[in-house]
Enzyme design. Sequence first.
Site, mmCIF file in Angstrom:
data_model
loop_
_atom_site.group_PDB
_atom_site.id
_atom_site.type_symbol
_atom_site.label_atom_id
_atom_site.label_comp_id
_atom_site.label_asym_id
_atom_site.label_seq_id
_atom_site.Cartn_x
_atom_site.Cartn_y
_atom_site.Cartn_z
ATOM 1 N N GLY B 38 -49.972 46.139 -60.674
ATOM 2 C CA GLY B 38 -49.440 45.909 -59.327
ATOM 3 C C GLY B 38 -48.497 46.777 -58.445
ATOM 4 N N CYS B 247 -73.606 24.192 -51.628
ATOM 5 C CA CYS B 247 -74.248 25.153 -50.753
ATOM 6 C C CYS B 247 -75.645 24.562 -50.341
ATOM 7 C CB CYS B 247 -74.572 26.392 -51.691
ATOM 8 S SG CYS B 247 -75.873 27.485 -51.293
ATOM 9 N N CYS B 250 -78.680 26.142 -53.072
ATOM 10 C CA CYS B 250 -78.765 26.040 -54.046
ATOM 11 C C CYS B 250 -78.037 24.948 -54.661
ATOM 12 C CB CYS B 250 -78.313 27.191 -54.757
ATOM 13 S SG CYS B 250 -76.535 27.494 -54.868
ATOM 14 N N CYS B 272 -73.647 29.850 -50.335
ATOM 15 C CA CYS B 272 -72.744 30.698 -51.085
ATOM 16 C C CYS B 272 -72.605 31.920 -50.379
ATOM 17 C CB CYS B 272 -73.769 31.033 -52.330
ATOM 18 S SG CYS B 272 -73.995 29.691 -53.538
ATOM 19 N N CYS B 278 -76.183 32.686 -55.680
ATOM 20 C CA CYS B 278 -76.944 31.757 -55.126
ATOM 21 C C CYS B 278 -78.493 31.999 -55.571
ATOM 22 C CB CYS B 278 -77.102 31.793 -53.725
ATOM 23 S SG CYS B 278 -77.468 30.437 -52.610
#
Lengths: 257, 306, 235
Positions: B38, B247, B250, B272, B278
Amino acid sequence: MKALLEAESVGHSYPGGQLGCEDVSFRLYPGEVLGVVGESGSGKSTLLGCLSGMLEPSNGIVRFDVGGQGLRDVFSLSEPERRLLMRTDWGIVRQNPRDGLRMNVSAGGNVGERLMAVGARNYGNIRNEALDWLTRVEIPSSRVDDLPRTFSGGMQQRVQIARILVSKPRLIFMDEPTGGLDVSVQARLLDLLRGLVRDLGVAAVVVTHDLAVVRLLSDRLMVMRQGRVVETGLTDQVLDDPQHPYSQLLVSSVLQA
Amino acid sequence: MNSQAFHSVDGTYNFAYLDEQTKRMIRRTLLKAIAVPGYQVPFGGREMPMAYGWGTGGIQITASIIGKDDTLKVIDQGADDTTNAVSIRRFFQRVSGVKTTEETQKATLIQTRHRIPEKQLTENQILVYQVPQPEPLWKLEPREVETRKLHAYSEYGLMHVKLYEDISRHGEIITTYDYPVEVNARHIMSPSPIPKFDNPKMAMMPALQLFGAGREKRIYAIPPYTRVRSLDFDDHPFEIQRFEDPCALCGAEGVFLDEVILDDKGDHMFVCSDSDHCRERRAAGHAGHRASDAASIGFVSSEGEA
Amino acid sequence: MTQKSLMLQVRNLRKTFTLHGRGGVQLPVFNDISFEVSAGECVALIGSSGSGKSTLLRSLYANYLPSAGEILVKHHGEWVDIASVEARTKLEIRRETIGYVSQFLRVIPRISSIDLISEVAISGGMSSEIAIEVSSALLRRLNLPEHLWNVPPATFSGGEQQRVNIAMGLVRPYPILLLDEPTASLDASNRESAIELILEAKSRGAAIIAICHDETARDRFADRLFDVSQFKAAA
């Protein structure tokens, strides 16, 4: 009782040899308010810089009772220790509140910052404490989410004070706290400061050119001229029975309203 | 260890564009970044053949670690076929000849702009993020001298001031992307403008996560299996976005959806964001309530264009 | 009361003002003043105008700085020279041992008269509820109209301000009291109340040093007189 702040022959010269202040010594005890008066060039601002950890003195030592563990040289502390001190146990009320506030953060956020800086993580509690402090400095609760730029100068100054006092410091420094404010606003602010300082038992160093401010706020007074302290004593004694020629000049120069 | 005796497809560039010394410099930077999760490590970013703001940071990282046996996937907002993703993929094909793919599970190296793939990544994969502004505090504290100290001394009260301001103004923390996180219980980091929906995926991820900011010249990293916590208040805990509908193509639930406008009469659907995910689901037989519109949006699959 | 205990000893006190603004001209006020005051005793300072009575009184409070000599005060059971001790102790002496009723009220903006008085009481350890009660009782005795209690005294008449002054000086049982013209600007009945309060302070053991030009009033509470003009310093 232990001293809270100690200055031992503190002096600071600027690069090029220009003298800021020289050979200032005193001890400040808990709950005492020390006024430092002088005109422009007296060295009082330089002294304030040295005492408040902002300017390392060229000579002498500034000591503070860190964490109640005894006096320590402020500049021997590591930078993170000193920064923590300045955020918690100390506060500096700057002449221009813009220097002491985050202008793009709400009043509540400004006051809550010191709490968040030491780990406060409950929004509700932080907000309540901020509201409580804003009330204490006589700012309406409805203004808690407003930005400081929408406040008058006097109000900005009061937000600055609340922002500092929220961390319950033992020592605050004030640099011309009423500078630039209208007279009636000054009176209100001084009265507020006086009350808070007394109620909280905070010690303070107040630097100003205004004798009325020290008359009202401080127990003790130091008069500075050309970098040196020329007289020191109880405030009322220095103002009512000044000994040094310069002190006498200062006191007699004050216009009577 | 001498450099790959391979030049780019037209013979004018070193393998993966950067010279070997530069790659080593960047790898050293990456090692430092991984050692201090970080923490933003400054690095000597090079002038790349694309402007700042187009992923030069991520590209330099990818260029430094990509090898001839790697398989590269590049996505932008979750899709492999947007302009940027296509350009970057072509760039690497040209300067390295490395195999590319759109299938997440086949990739060894994934460069991404603003999304984390839905598919769980493995220890054999590296995720490289493109970062516009690496400093999470920059809006509140523009001075770099000061932010360096804040990170060094762990003075993060200011970050919480920002969250406080959000709640006081909007009743909740309104940051929905580039949501600041605390890494390894020490440094606060900007995860790049991924939606906050993706933040939980960063925690304890088996893959190595590398972040590159080209304009600001900073690199940072999250080693595999590292603690990552999104900042919040006790009484306003971190929450991810929730979508009402699955979605449309899908039928996937619990994934990040993009809104797609279909015509100028306001017809739209949510699909998606992760195009590969997807495609994979549809190939397996799943269908959403507008599966027939898949062709109209032009989901095309390609693999390893040489 | 058998043996009176000494509370204040002034020794060889001299005060000379030096006016630097006027070329350093010296204004001698008094020289070689010595006297003592015991608990329960009141000494009234007398002398012609300009003889230094007020200057002496202010010196006892450390408001003026003596040029020479000592002012020994029995503070927390010990003798302390208020003229030479450090600032912190001077402030402590003023908080705990010496009360001062000045001739002019120092006005603090926005603080009401009842709050001015109860602040003094609270500093002595009283709780704020009791402080308000005691302060109210005192103001009632001094006949200050109740509608003035919650008002800051800036706009009060001389007599009204004087009564607030007296209340501030007498609300706490200071061991030593300095009174500068406590009955001036009071009418007959208010004067009587003030005198009663001073007598009560005396009987509880306060050592009092007072300046009072009203001889009738003065004779009511003073045990002896001290003539400051006898100590006029040579020019």
